[in-house]
Write an enzyme that holds these catalytic residues in place. Structure first.
Site, PDB file in Angstrom:
ATOM      1  N   ASP A  95       0.874  -1.059  -0.053  1.00 33.19           N
ATOM      2  CA  ASP A  95      -0.041   0.119   0.024  1.00 33.19           C
ATOM      3  C   ASP A  95       0.977   1.243  -0.003  1.00 33.19           C
ATOM      4  O   ASP A  95       2.015   1.017   0.309  1.00 33.19           O
ATOM      5  CB  ASP A  95      -0.922   0.210   1.252  1.00 33.19           C
ATOM      6  CG  ASP A  95      -1.539   1.156   1.478  1.00 33.19           C
ATOM      7  OD1 ASP A  95      -2.361   1.730   0.177  1.00 33.19           O
ATOM      8  OD2 ASP A  95      -1.533   1.878   2.758  1.00 33.19           O
ATOM      9  N   ASP A 147      -1.796  -0.978   6.149  1.00 30.55           N
ATOM     10  CA  ASP A 147      -2.110  -0.247   7.177  1.00 30.55           C
ATOM     11  C   ASP A 147      -3.504  -0.165   7.983  1.00 30.55           C
ATOM     12  O   ASP A 147      -3.733   0.561   8.835  1.00 30.55           O
ATOM     13  CB  ASP A 147      -1.219   1.070   7.428  1.00 30.55           C
ATOM     14  CG  ASP A 147      -1.939   2.395   6.364  1.00 30.55           C
ATOM     15  OD1 ASP A 147      -2.265   3.406   6.987  1.00 30.55           O
ATOM     16  OD2 ASP A 147      -2.251   1.855   5.411  1.00 30.55           O
ATOM     17  N   ASP A 164      -0.101   5.021   0.753  1.00 25.94           N
ATOM     18  CA  ASP A 164      -0.600   6.030   1.918  1.00 25.94           C
ATOM     19  C   ASP A 164      -0.553   5.481   3.369  1.00 25.94           C
ATOM     20  O   ASP A 164      -1.243   4.488   3.631  1.00 25.94           O
ATOM     21  CB  ASP A 164      -1.819   6.811   1.860  1.00 25.94           C
ATOM     22  CG  ASP A 164      -1.817   7.600   0.449  1.00 25.94           C
ATOM     23  OD1 ASP A 164      -1.676   8.803   0.563  1.00 25.94           O
ATOM     24  OD2 ASP A 164      -1.999   7.099  -0.497  1.00 25.94           O
TER      25      ASP A 164
END
Length: 221
Positions: free
Chosen positions: A8, A170, A10
Site C-alpha cells: 500500500d 496499514d 498512504d
C-alpha cells in the site's frame, strides 16, 4: 515466477497525511469554513482517503452532506496535485527494505486506492518510482481494494506469483484485500492508527521496516 511483496502507499510507504489534510482544508476554506481538520489529530482519517476527510470535516459544521462531499472531491484532488509532496515523507527504512527485497529476488509492486495519476506523480516526485515494477491505483481497474483483483493485478504486472504473494498495508481495507485474495497481510503499526491495526488480526505486524525481511521469509519464503 518470483514471490511478490505488494505495498500500500498512504500510511504504509509514506506519511502523506499532512498534504492530504492541507488539500481538504483548501476545500473548506473555499466554502468560508476555515480549516476544519487538524494535521495531527486527524492524520488517521487522512490516510483513509479524500472522501473520508471531507466527510469528517463537514460533520463538524451544519448544513453540508454527501452532495457537498461529491462536489468538493475533485477540488480536493486538484489542490492535492498542486502540492503533493510539501509535507510527505517516506517512512524510515521503507526504501531500504524494498531494496533488500529486490536483491533477494522478490517482485515488488504497489496497490493503492489513491488515483493512479496522483500515485505516479508522488512516487516520481519522491524519486522512488523505479523501484516498483507495478503500480495499481484506485482507477487503474474497474475495481479497487478490497477487491482481490486489485492485488492480483499488482502481482501480475510485477512479474510475481500470486500464490506466493503478500500485501503490506496499514488499514482494514488492506487486511480485507489480503483476506479476499487468500494471501497473508503484514500491517505496519508505526502510522497514526496503531491501536486499530493491532485489532485487525493480520498474519503479521511490524513496528519497523527492519522487521520486514524475516516476516516475508516466514510467510512466503
Amino acid at each position: 515466477m518470483k514471490p511478490a511483496v505488494i505495498f500500500d502507499l498512504d500510511g504504509t510507504l509514506a506519511d502523506t497525511s499532512g498534504d492530504l489534510i492541507a488539500a481538504a482544508n483548501h476545500c473548506f476554506r473555499g466554502l468560508g469554513l476555515g480549516d476544519l481538520l487538524d494535521p495531527a489529530q486527524d492524520a488517521a482519517t487522512a490516510l483513509k482517503g479524500g472522501r473520508a476527510m471531507l466527510t469528517l470535516g463537514f460533520s463538524r459544521v451544519e448544513g453540508f452532506g454527501k452532495e457537498e462531499v461529491d462536489r468538493q472531491y475533485p477540488v480536493l484532488l486538484a489542490a492535492y496535485a498542486q502540492a503533493i509532496d510539501t509535507h510527505t515523507v517516506l517512512y524510515p527504512g521503507a526504501m531500504a527494505a524494498v531494496e533488500r527485497l529486490l536483491s533477494g529476488g522478490y517482485a515488488v509492486g504497489i496497490a493503492t486506492n489513491k488515483p493512479e495519476g496522483l500515485a505516479e506523480q508522488l512516487m516520481t516526485s519522491l524519486g522512488v518510482r523505479d523501484a516498483f515494477a507495478s503500480l495499481i491505483g484506485a482507477d487503474t481497474l474497474p475495481v479497487r481494494k478490497p477487491d482481490p483483483e486489485h492485488h492480483f493485478e499488482a502481482v501480475r504486472r510485477a512479474g510475481g506469483d500470486i500464490g506466493r504473494s503478500l500485501l503490506v498495508g496499514d488499514t482494514a481495507t488492506d487486511r480485507n484485500t489480503s483476506r479476499n485474495a487468500g494471501v497473508p497481510s503484514v500491517l505496519v503499526t508505526f502510522g497514526p492508527g496503531r491501536d486499530e491495526v493491532l485489532g485487525l488480526e493480520a498474519e503479521a505486524t511490524i513496528d519497523s521496516y527492519d522487521e520486514l525481511d524475516s516476516v516475508v521469509a516466514r510467510l512466503i519464503g
